[in-house]
Design an enzyme around this catalytic site. Sequence first.
Site, short mmCIF file in Angstrom:
data_model
loop_
_atom_site.label_atom_id
_atom_site.label_comp_id
_atom_site.label_asym_id
_atom_site.label_seq_id
_atom_site.Cartn_x
_atom_site.Cartn_y
_atom_site.Cartn_z
N GLY A 11 7.91 -20.45 1.22
CA GLY A 11 7.35 -20.01 2.49
C GLY A 11 8.26 -20.30 3.66
O GLY A 11 8.24 -19.57 4.67
N GLU A 18 9.55 -19.21 -6.27
CA GLU A 18 8.13 -19.28 -6.65
C GLU A 18 7.88 -19.00 -8.13
O GLU A 18 6.86 -19.47 -8.67
CB GLU A 18 7.32 -18.30 -5.80
CG GLU A 18 7.06 -18.77 -4.38
CD GLU A 18 8.14 -18.41 -3.39
OE1 GLU A 18 7.90 -18.52 -2.18
OE2 GLU A 18 9.24 -18.02 -3.85
#
Length: 264
Positions: free
Chosen positions: A115, A138
């Site tokens: 993020g 991720e």
Amino acid sequence: MSEPIRHKTLRHEREGAIATVTLDRPEVLHALDATMFDELVHTFSTLASDEAVRVILLTGSGDRAFAAGADIRGLLETDALSGRQISDRGQQVFAQIERCGKPVIACVNGVALGGGCELALACTLRIASDKARLGLPEVKLGLIPGYGGTQRLTRLIGHGAALRMMLTASIVDAHEALRIGLVEEVVPAAELMTRARQLAETIAVMAPLAISGVLEAVERGEGLPLSEGLRAEADIFGRLCGTADKQEGLTAFLAKRAAVWQGH
């Protein structure tokens, strides 16, 4: 310089036409959580509406991290519905930053992962410290980038390079990030904020309506056929021709003096 306005997870301040937003959760490398999202929304709404602010710098406190990513512990209890809601929220926050109408320069002073990298991607420009490391790893967690990374990274560095980064969970150093176009500039760590401010000052003296017009034209044109993008560009060009700032800019140029922008 104005007195810093402090929130729970970040602070912001203004010096002249340049505002600086500093993420400030050093104990978790500025991991993004719901509170930080709320404070980013509030802060960027405030700065977007402040006519004195022409450029925004975004960075993390200290020299270890820009932002390490989402709060992993907060993802442990998610299911399909709550996970979708978290992704939607992050996308909304980053879209607000991307579309705030003012240039936002990410000053990547350390790790920008997950993020945190997606946050940098939502900014207008990215300057990296030579100690920075960036990536969207991720898939190692059984997830995909959920705050816009699959879309913005692909548009920024190209289909193949973006897929290679995401599918291999690669974390690249600053110089590799520069080579592939993930950042626009790399500077020594000690010079990061000085260089970012120099760039911001260069932008800040330009016509503010024209700056926002460039941002709007690029945003509207992305993904459109060329003919439609050109129509959007012509619309914005025409609109600017009816402004006092255009008249001032041309008059000042012909008179060989500095323009005085009014923002209308």
